[in-house]
Design an enzyme around this catalytic site. Structure first.
Site, short mmCIF file in Angstrom:
data_model
loop_
_atom_site.label_atom_id
_atom_site.label_comp_id
_atom_site.label_asym_id
_atom_site.label_seq_id
_atom_site.Cartn_x
_atom_site.Cartn_y
_atom_site.Cartn_z
N CYS A 2 0.93 -0.73 0.07
CA CYS A 2 0.04 -0.40 -0.29
C CYS A 2 0.53 1.75 0.00
CB CYS A 2 -1.19 0.04 1.50
SG CYS A 2 -1.59 -1.81 1.21
N ARG A 27 1.34 1.69 -5.92
CA ARG A 27 2.06 0.62 -4.65
C ARG A 27 0.48 -0.05 -4.27
NH1 ARG A 27 6.19 -0.18 -1.88
NH2 ARG A 27 4.83 -0.45 0.05
N TRP A 74 -3.68 -1.64 -1.60
CA TRP A 74 -3.71 -2.86 -2.00
C TRP A 74 -4.33 -3.93 -1.10
CZ3 TRP A 74 -3.18 -4.11 -6.86
CH2 TRP A 74 -2.72 -5.07 -7.77
N ASN A 100 0.22 -0.43 5.94
CA ASN A 100 0.92 -1.30 5.02
C ASN A 100 1.15 -2.27 5.59
OD1 ASN A 100 1.69 -2.55 2.68
ND2 ASN A 100 3.65 -1.11 2.15
N GLY A 101 1.12 -3.50 5.27
CA GLY A 101 1.20 -5.15 5.68
C GLY A 101 0.42 -5.82 5.94
N GLU A 480 7.07 -21.57 -19.10
CA GLU A 480 7.64 -20.27 -18.79
C GLU A 480 8.49 -19.43 -19.38
OE1 GLU A 480 5.15 -18.49 -17.75
OE2 GLU A 480 6.50 -16.56 -17.01
N LYS A 484 8.65 -15.60 -21.18
CA LYS A 484 9.25 -14.55 -21.57
C LYS A 484 9.95 -14.18 -22.02
CE LYS A 484 7.15 -13.68 -17.81
NZ LYS A 484 6.04 -14.45 -17.97
N GLU A 487 8.55 -12.90 -25.75
CA GLU A 487 7.24 -11.56 -25.10
C GLU A 487 8.35 -9.84 -24.76
OE1 GLU A 487 4.61 -11.35 -22.06
OE2 GLU A 487 5.65 -12.43 -20.54
N HIS A 503 11.29 -35.86 -33.42
CA HIS A 503 10.18 -35.98 -33.72
C HIS A 503 9.85 -34.75 -35.16
CE1 HIS A 503 9.05 -40.15 -32.42
NE2 HIS A 503 9.66 -39.23 -30.90
N LYS A 602 -1.49 -6.06 -19.61
CA LYS A 602 -1.10 -6.34 -18.12
C LYS A 602 -2.19 -7.27 -18.86
CE LYS A 602 1.02 -7.57 -14.74
NZ LYS A 602 1.77 -8.45 -14.77
C1 AGP Z 1 3.09 -13.23 -19.08
O1 AGP Z 1 4.48 -12.46 -18.30
C2 AGP Z 1 1.77 -12.38 -19.49
N1 AGP Z 1 1.83 -10.90 -19.48
C3 AGP Z 1 0.64 -13.13 -20.20
O2 AGP Z 1 0.81 -14.30 -20.67
C4 AGP Z 1 0.07 -12.95 -18.68
O3 AGP Z 1 0.08 -14.42 -17.83
C5 AGP Z 1 -2.20 -14.06 -18.62
O4 AGP Z 1 -2.22 -12.64 -19.84
C6 AGP Z 1 -2.64 -14.02 -18.29
O5 AGP Z 1 -3.37 -12.76 -17.35
P1 AGP Z 1 -3.82 -13.03 -15.94
O6 AGP Z 1 -3.09 -14.17 -15.31
O7 AGP Z 1 -3.85 -12.14 -15.14
O8 AGP Z 1 -4.86 -13.83 -16.27
#
Ligand code: AGP
Length: 607
Positions: A2, A27, A74, A100-101, A480, A484, A487, A503, A602
């Site tokens: 927060c 925050r 938050w 905050n905590g 994963e 990373k 993207e 294959h 995001k």
């Molecule tokens: C992850 O680095 C990406 N930004 C994206 O794949 C993300 O994980 C995905 O859109 C799911 O988002 P969420 O966890 O908010 O549902």
């Protein structure tokens, strides 16, 4: 996390509080509030929503007062709403607190305070602090706060103000940051430096266990009742750098926050005797015994966390687990019912496909558990059962600390189900929770070696194609890691089960092409070594992620990075860290927009 701000001086406090909070919205931003003391009149104004909503609500009725406190929330305990917003006050409205905590023992304190006649208005843990101050106040606010701190356990950065003891703010910290800004005839308190820089660069950093009294002309700091002398730091950062706490990007800051995010997510969910206490699961033993299947549904990185969850659940519980991307799940008329537990995973709690998947699961009668990082998000309000990752706001588009804490929650979920149904011996649970508690230190140790990983990034940054390979849990992490890299650096990265290369994909393995090989699963070492030999035979450049003590894999590859030894089931928490850093530095070296990569958002709130 927060945002906290406090001011005491000769100027009107309100504009200073609002300006400070606007610098702290990163925050936390689900609700906001201020309290001002004018003469001996305390006034509190607060609102759900962003800071702008609070300003709209206050409108022209700007409150007077040359001392005050402010907060952006938050949420961790209590959904975002006006009543749960900070500042919180006691029964009389004469004492106000911002915090905050997490106050871990707030329920017990709340019950005791009720027996003492206190009436509560909010669902938060923080409100107990205000009532405790009221309970202990005998004319000296600092003395009252000292007694409060003896009663509470958990983490806090808190500021207390009272019309019964005007002219000073009392603040204290444990595990949550708090900074004091020193002015001329005025002083400031904030959870972070960005809120102070417009007014002062002279700061005192409070340490854990310290309590400070802040008046217009003086600041005193004590520890265990003894005055301490504090060094004054002159801050060189600008505001933008300060929001990132000196890191160049939010993503790097959030990678570095992962040890704390794991600790916070584990906090109060492992009992003193090492068993699991995931109270939010709220699944009775008979409901567990009727389960025949688990389905994990998510998107992107959250989906990759679900893949780790599959291995963990099937290994520990011998329960069949399906993992599906939400955009597929919602249209394949899945076979669900009350014997199928559906686990939806979403950092934002707002991803359209994941929400649709959750609603479909509920329609088909499945019990649903949501794992999310945002209190009050749609998924948290509709799922029925929600388990929070306490990673704090994740600003960078590329998810890092949310992913790590999703894994932690999935481990706790599997252990809780196994413990509740007697499927896992208690001794085994204790050994695993002990290993979980060691992970923050192990993650910190890996991050300390980021310069080594930066060097690896320099070796792949100019390639347009890369491959990630692994088996079992390592394949889930390879997926994963590849997400990373692609993207945020825009390098094409493909993840493959190592056993599948022959294959087809092997046709793409050419001289020096980068292959990131994860080899952390002891029962699969031999197989991974043969797959690494396959790609080395085509002269690929191979970077291997291995366990400390594995002296074999490194013989076959060009570069090797060791992660601390841990229970093999927990290695994804560690092996993903070098992949996050590899992607981060490759992106920086390629001049990409690390925090806001092209074409991405995001939270994908549309189909
Ligand atoms: C992850 O680095 C990406 N930004 C994206 O794949 C993300 O994980 C995905 O859109 C799911 O988002 P969420 O966890 O908010 O549902």
């Amino acid at each position: 996390m927060c945002g906290i701000i406090g001011y005491i001086g000769e100027k009107q406090a309100y504009p200073i509080l609002i300006d400070g909070l606007s610098k702290l919205e990163y925050r936390g931003y689900d609700s906001a509030g201020v309290a001002l003391l004018d003469e001996d009149q305390l006034e509190i104004m607060k609102s759900v929503g962003r800071l702008s909503k609070l300003e709209e609500k206050i409108g022209e009725q700007v409150p007077f007062g040359t001392m005050g406190i402010g907060h952006t929330r938050w949420a961790t305990h209590g959904r975002p709403c006006d009543m749960n917003a900070h500042p919180h006050s006691d029964c009389t409205g004469e004492y106000v607190v911002i915090h905050n905590g997490i106050i871990e023992n707030y329920q017990a304190l709340r019950e005791w305070l009720k027996t003492e006649g206190h009436l509560f208005r909010s669902e938060t843990d923080t409100e107990v602090l205000a009532h405790l101050v009221e309970q202990y106040f005998r004319g000296d606010l600092k003395a009252a706060v000292r007694q409060v701190l003896e009663k509470v356990s958990g983490s806090y950065a808190m500021v207390v103000m009272s019309e019964r003891d005007p002219g000073r703010l009392i603040c204290a910290r444990k595990d949550s940051p708090l900074v004091i800004g020193l002015g001329e005839g005025e002083n400031f308190i904030a959870s972070d430096i960005p809120a102070l820089l417009k007014y002062t660069r002279r700061t005192i950093i409070l340490e854990d266990g310290e309590l400070a009294e802040v008046s217009r002309d003086n600041v005193t700091v004590e520890r265990c009742g003894q005055l301490v002398t504090k060094e004054v730091f002159n801050v060189e950062w600008d505001v933008v750098a300060a929001e990132k706490e000196g890191f160049e990007h939010f993503m790097l800051k959030e990678i570095h926050e992962q040890p704390k995010a794991i600790r916070d997510t584990l906090r109060s969910r492992i009992t003193a005797d090492g068993l699991v206490n995931l109270a939010e699961l709220n699944l009775a033993e008979d409901e567990i015994w009727q389960l025949r299947k688990v389905v994990m549904v998510a998107c992107g990185t959250a989906y990759h966390a679900g893949l780790v969850g599959k291995y963990v659940f099937e290994k520990l519980l011998r329960l069949p687990v399906e993992v599906d991307v939400a955009s597929e799940f919602r249209y394949r008329n899945p076979l669900l019912g009350e014997d199928t537990l559906v686990v939806v995973i979403s950092q934002s709690g707002e991803t359209a496909d994941t929400l649709a998947a959750m609603r479909l699961a509920k329609e088909k009668g499945s019990p649903v558990v949501a794992i999310t990082n945002v209190v009050g998000s749609t998924v948290s309000r509709e799922a029925g059962r929600v388990i929070y990752t306490w990673a704090g706001p994740e600003i960078a588009v590329a998810s890092t600390k949310a992913y790590i804490t999703q894994l932690i929650v999935l481990y706790l979920l599997a252990l809780q189900i196994g413990q509740s149904a007697g499927l896992i011996p208690e001794a085994e649970i204790m050994a695993m929770t002990a290993a979980l508690k060691k992970l923050p230190m192990d993650v910190a140790g890996i991050i300390e070696k980021e310069d080594v990983i930066k060097e690896f990034a320099s070796r792949i940054k100019d390639w347009e194609d890369t491959f990630f390979i692994g088996r079992g849990l390592d394949y889930a992490v390879a997926l994963e890691g590849s997400l990373k890299l692609k993207e945020i650096s825009y390098i094409h990265a493909e993840a493959y089960p190592a056993g599948e290369l022959k294959h087809g994909t092997l046709a793409l393995i050419t001289e020096n092409i980068p292959v990131i090989a994860l080899a952390t699963q002891p029962d699969l070492y031999e197989k991974m070594w043969s797959n690494i030999k396959e790609v080395k035979a085509r002269d690929a450049y191979v970077l291997a992620i291995v366990n400390e003590g594995d002296n074999e894999t490194g013989k076959e590859v060009d570069d090797v990075f060791e992660i601390p030894a841990t229970n093999p089931i927990f290695t994804p928490v560690l092996s993903v860290i070098p992949l996050q850093l590899l992607s981060y530095y490759a992106s920086v070296m390629r001049g990409c927009d690390v925090d806001k990569p092209r074409n991405l958002a995001k939270s994908v709130t549309v189909e």
